[in-house]
Enzyme design. Structure first.
Site, PDB file in Angstrom:
ATOM      1  CB  CYS A   1      -0.885  -0.008   1.235  1.00 44.04           C
ATOM      2  SG  CYS A   1      -1.805  -1.544   1.400  1.00 44.04           S
TER       3      CYS A   1
ATOM      4  NE  ARG B   1       4.447   1.786  -1.513  1.00 44.33           N
ATOM      5  CZ  ARG B   1       5.697   1.374  -1.374  1.00 44.33           C
ATOM      6  NH1 ARG B   1       6.639   1.937  -2.094  1.00 44.33           N
ATOM      7  NH2 ARG B   1       6.013   0.437  -0.519  1.00 44.33           N
TER       8      ARG B   1
ATOM      9  CD1 TRP C   1      -2.379  -4.744  -5.000  1.00 46.03           C
ATOM     10  CD2 TRP C   1      -1.870  -6.063  -3.264  1.00 46.03           C
ATOM     11  NE1 TRP C   1      -2.244  -6.025  -5.464  1.00 46.03           N
ATOM     12  CE2 TRP C   1      -1.933  -6.858  -4.428  1.00 46.03           C
ATOM     13  CE3 TRP C   1      -1.583  -6.673  -2.051  1.00 46.03           C
ATOM     14  CZ2 TRP C   1      -1.701  -8.226  -4.425  1.00 46.03           C
ATOM     15  CZ3 TRP C   1      -1.353  -8.042  -2.034  1.00 46.03           C
ATOM     16  CH2 TRP C   1      -1.409  -8.807  -3.214  1.00 46.03           C
TER      17      TRP C   1
ATOM     18  CG  ASN D   1       2.540  -1.347   3.127  1.00 42.91           C
ATOM     19  OD1 ASN D   1       2.016  -2.324   2.605  1.00 42.91           O
ATOM     20  ND2 ASN D   1       3.749  -0.927   2.800  1.00 42.91           N
ATOM     21  N   GLY D   2       0.989  -3.828   4.996  1.00 44.33           N
ATOM     22  CA  GLY D   2       1.588  -5.080   5.449  1.00 44.33           C
ATOM     23  C   GLY D   2       0.515  -6.075   5.863  1.00 44.33           C
TER      24      GLY D   2
ATOM     25  CD  GLU E   1      10.839  -8.001 -18.789  1.00 48.78           C
ATOM     26  OE1 GLU E   1      10.598  -8.766 -17.848  1.00 48.78           O
ATOM     27  OE2 GLU E   1      10.677  -6.773 -18.704  1.00 48.78           O
TER      28      GLU E   1
ATOM     29  CE  LYS F   1       7.740  -5.466 -18.269  1.00 47.89           C
ATOM     30  NZ  LYS F   1       8.155  -6.462 -17.297  1.00 47.89           N
TER      31      LYS F   1
ATOM     32  CD  GLU G   1       3.819  -6.790 -15.397  1.00 47.50           C
ATOM     33  OE1 GLU G   1       4.944  -6.553 -15.841  1.00 47.50           O
ATOM     34  OE2 GLU G   1       3.537  -6.677 -14.191  1.00 47.50           O
TER      35      GLU G   1
ATOM     36  CG  HIS H   1      12.863 -31.435 -24.858  1.00 51.55           C
ATOM     37  ND1 HIS H   1      13.413 -32.703 -24.884  1.00 51.55           N
ATOM     38  CD2 HIS H   1      13.803 -30.607 -25.381  1.00 51.55           C
ATOM     39  CE1 HIS H   1      14.632 -32.647 -25.383  1.00 51.55           C
ATOM     40  NE2 HIS H   1      14.895 -31.383 -25.703  1.00 51.55           N
TER      41      HIS H   1
ATOM     42  CE  LYS I   1       7.679  -0.081 -10.457  1.00 50.70           C
ATOM     43  NZ  LYS I   1       7.941  -0.726 -11.757  1.00 50.70           N
TER      44      LYS I   1
HETATM   45  O1  M6R Z   1      10.912  -4.079  -7.041  1.00 51.51           O
HETATM   46  P1  M6R Z   1      11.389  -5.407  -7.574  1.00 51.51           P
HETATM   47  O2  M6R Z   1      12.361  -5.243  -8.681  1.00 51.51           O
HETATM   48  O3  M6R Z   1      11.932  -6.289  -6.480  1.00 51.51           O
HETATM   49  O4  M6R Z   1      10.106  -6.111  -8.146  1.00 51.51           O
HETATM   50  C1  M6R Z   1      10.183  -7.429  -8.624  1.00 51.51           C
HETATM   51  C2  M6R Z   1       8.934  -7.824  -9.377  1.00 51.51           C
HETATM   52  O5  M6R Z   1       7.809  -7.720  -8.538  1.00 51.51           O
HETATM   53  C3  M6R Z   1       8.708  -6.947 -10.604  1.00 51.51           C
HETATM   54  O6  M6R Z   1       9.807  -6.972 -11.461  1.00 51.51           O
HETATM   55  C4  M6R Z   1       7.450  -7.407 -11.368  1.00 51.51           C
HETATM   56  O7  M6R Z   1       7.666  -8.683 -11.896  1.00 51.51           O
HETATM   57  C5  M6R Z   1       7.091  -6.403 -12.472  1.00 51.51           C
HETATM   58  N1  M6R Z   1       5.737  -5.951 -12.305  1.00 51.51           N
HETATM   59  C6  M6R Z   1       7.224  -6.947 -13.848  1.00 51.51           C
HETATM   60  O8  M6R Z   1       6.951  -5.995 -14.812  1.00 51.51           O
END
Ligand code: M6R
Length: 616
Positions: A2, A27, A76, A102-103, A485, A489, A492, A508, A611
């Site tokens: 959060c 966040r 969140w 937050n937590g 990667e 993308k 998400e 395989h 984030k």
């Molecule tokens: O802040 P961080 O780099 O530790 O975050 C790691 C992942 O949560 C972050 O890279 C996540 O996979 C992204 N949303 C991907 O785009």
């Protein structure tokens, strides 16, 4: 996960808090709320499910009475769905105390039972409300929020950043933290609290990171830090090295679009001043712990998501250049399998936020086992950076969009710098290789700029793929993390099924997924690459094309071997092996964004995500 803001000072508290929440909304964006102590010492609050704009719209029609003390929260959801009632703040002491959290409070059920037995009534499904009610009860006894906070945190288990205000203590905001971030912004006649500096960087660049198990009390003229026992403690001061405009959209349609455009700069800034004559890498921040790199027997990267894919590239490069065995583990898997970690192990955590709970816990675990810990981090003063033996900062600037883009590139480059540094220290890297890589680094920002310019064509492709339900990504060696990667993308951002595969793995099993019309992105190694992988990947393309796949190849400009077999080629400038993935990933970042745009989805704040993942 959060976002948390606190303010005391003479400005409009509503404006400061709502402005801070807007910068922290990445966040978490399930619901938002605010509480203010008015000049007449009343506590007023409002909270709404949905994005911050819902709360803002309400307050535009029915403004709260403004004041000089306040807190705000953007959520969140963990416990309880995103509803008005579950939004923060939660109230205690008959509505005179407001609390944001937050937590996760792991023992909240036990505490809730106790409170119910004591006659308290709950209005939400959250774990956080127990803290509000406990604080309210302790306040009635102590008449001081900070003392009440000390008593309450002693009973909490789990992870938390807490901020609280009480109507009877105007001009005071109290914060506490364990395993979740909290930063103080130091002003003149005003002070701020935030989950990160974005909350207050519009007002001050002077900050202090509140340490683990510390309680902080801010008034307009003072900041007092104590530990959970109430003994005086110190927070770590630092100066924020980016200004507020760096975290603004600056005319772009989304933060993600802006951040992709900043990929060349993020790489240039991360390299700046670190590669000298002949390609000699200077990283004074690592000398104290890594100068004697011969004592390192192996390197384990720990990271999650995109940061883990960046780490894979780092591990490949480090092992090749320094000869030190290097592997990558997902942080959340690492510590639960009792890994062999000892004093000769170097643990490299990679995290944009420096707050990812899984990674933080893995770092702590490694430290307990005696390993040396190095953090590659993009956020100054972040917990992981502070708790590691050394930190190598990436200089990507603030990354606001939930989907990580420029941070990925800067992380890869930072791991390469680490690899070269180690290889030069243990004499495994030749002068020729050092010089070649220095040239590669110098060329990189311009080449990345060229890749950013592929945006218009990628947008067209995304346009005609808007109804696609599945996309596959193939890559090999350094192309494999790029494939992963690219797939992440799409998942998400565009909410479609996407998988990244090592091209060699195709036969395989995954080749069974290929049916007519299946879209497959293939990251093709350079035909000039000294390995023989180019031919193998071109064969893979032919194999899937023969089964009806529509192939979009990301291949070197002059790669004539690919043209006859691909439906579309995205051209990449010639680069050496380890630079190729940095170039190839840019169109995939753009593709994820454009496909989300073509589907009318929220690019910066995809559903269900936040984030920084600050809960396990
Ligand atoms: O802040 P961080 O780099 O530790 O975050 C790691 C992942 O949560 C972050 O890279 C996540 O996979 C992204 N949303 C991907 O785009």
């Amino acid at each position: 996960m959060c976002g948390i803001v606190g303010y005391v000072g003479q400005r409009s508290t509503a404006q400061v808090v709502l402005g801070g929440l807007a910068r922290l909304e990445y966040r978490g964006y399930d619901s938002a709320g605010i509480a203010i102590i008015t000049p007449g010492n009343a506590l007023v609050s409002h909270k709404r499910a949905g994005k911050l704009s819902v709360l803002r719209d309400d307050l535009a029609t029915n403004p709260l009475l403004d004041g000089t003390t306040g807190i705000g929260h953007t959520r969140w959801a963990t416990h309880g769905p995103p509803t008005d009632n579950n939004a923060h703040p939660h109230l205690g002491d008959e509505g005179k105390l407001a609390l944001i959290h937050n937590g996760i409070i792991e023992n909240y059920e036990l505490l809730k039972r106790e409170l119910v037995e004591q006659g308290e009534t709950f209005h939400s499904d959250t774990d956080s409300e127990v803290v509000a009610l406990m604080l309210g009860r302790e306040y009635r006894d102590t008449h001081d929020v900070s003392t009440a906070m000390q008593r309450v945190v002693a009973r909490l288990e789990g992870a938390f950043t807490l901020l609280a205000v009480h109507a009877n203590q105007p001009g005071v905001v109290v914060g506490a933290r364990r395993n979740s971030p909290l930063v103080v912004g130091l002003g003149e006649g005003e002070n701020f609290l935030g989950s990160d500096v974005a909350a207050f960087v519009a007002y001050t660049d002077k900050a202090m990171a509140v340490g683990q198990d510390q309680i902080v009390t801010i008034t307009p003229d003072s900041v007092t830090v104590v530990d959970f026992e109430g003994k005086p403690a110190n927070a770590t001061p630092f100066t924020v090295d980016w200004d507020a405009s760096a975290a603004d959209k600056g005319g772009w349609s989304s933060f993600m679009a802006k951040e992709i455009s900043e990929e060349p700069e993020a790489v240039a800034n991360t390299l700046r001043g670190r590669v000298g004559a002949g390609g000699i890498v200077t990283l004074p921040e690592l000398d104290a712990v890594l100068g004697d790199s011969v004592s390192i027997s192996r390197i384990i990267f720990i990271a999650c998501g995109t940061a883990a894919y960046a780490s894979m590239l780092g591990a490949y490069a480090i092992e090749k250049w320094s000869g030190i065995p290097a592997t990558v583990e997902l942080s959340h898997e690492f510590r639960y399998r009792d890994p062999v970690v000892d004093a000769s192990t170097l643990i490299v955590s990679v995290s944009q936020s420096g707050e990812t709970m899984d990674t933080l816990m893995a770092v702590r675990y490694a430290k307990e086992k005696g390993a040396t810990t190095l953090s590659i981090c993009n956020t100054q003063g972040a917990t992981i950076a502070r708790e590691s033996d050394a930190v190598l900062y990436t200089y990507a600037g603030p990354e606001v969009a939930v989907a990580s883009t420029k941070a990925f590139l800067s992380q890869v480059v930072a791991t390469y710098l680490l690899g070269l540094y180690l290889g030069q220290h243990n004499d495994r890297v030749s002068a020729e290789l050092s010089a070649q890589l220095a040239q590669d680094f110098e060329d990189l920002p311009d080449q990345l700029e060229e890749m950013v310019q592929t945006g218009a064509r990628i947008k067209e492709l995304a346009g005609w793929m808007a109804d696609t339900r599945s996309v596959l990504f193939l890559g090999r060696h350094v192309g494999y993390p790029v494939a992963l990667e690219g797939a992440l993308k799409l998942k998400e951002l565009a909410y479609i099924h996407a998988e990244g595969f090592a091209a060699g793995e195709l036969k395989h099993g995954p080749i069974a997924l290929i049916e007519p019309g299946q879209i497959v992105f293939v990251v093709v190694p350079s035909p000039r690459d000294p390995s023989s992988l180019h031919a193998k990947v071109v064969s893979n393309i032919q194999e899937i094309r023969a089964r009806g796949a529509r192939v979009i190849a990301i291949a070197e400009k002059a790669d004539a071997a690919v043209l006859p077999h691909a439906d579309e080629v995205i051209a990449v400038p010639f680069a050496s092996t380890f630079m190729e993935p940095l170039l190839a990933v840019v169109p995939l970042h753009i593709f994820g964004m454009e496909l989300a745009a073509a589907k009318g989805l929220d690019i910066d704040q995809p559903r269900n995500l936040a984030k920084s993942v600050t809960v396990e």
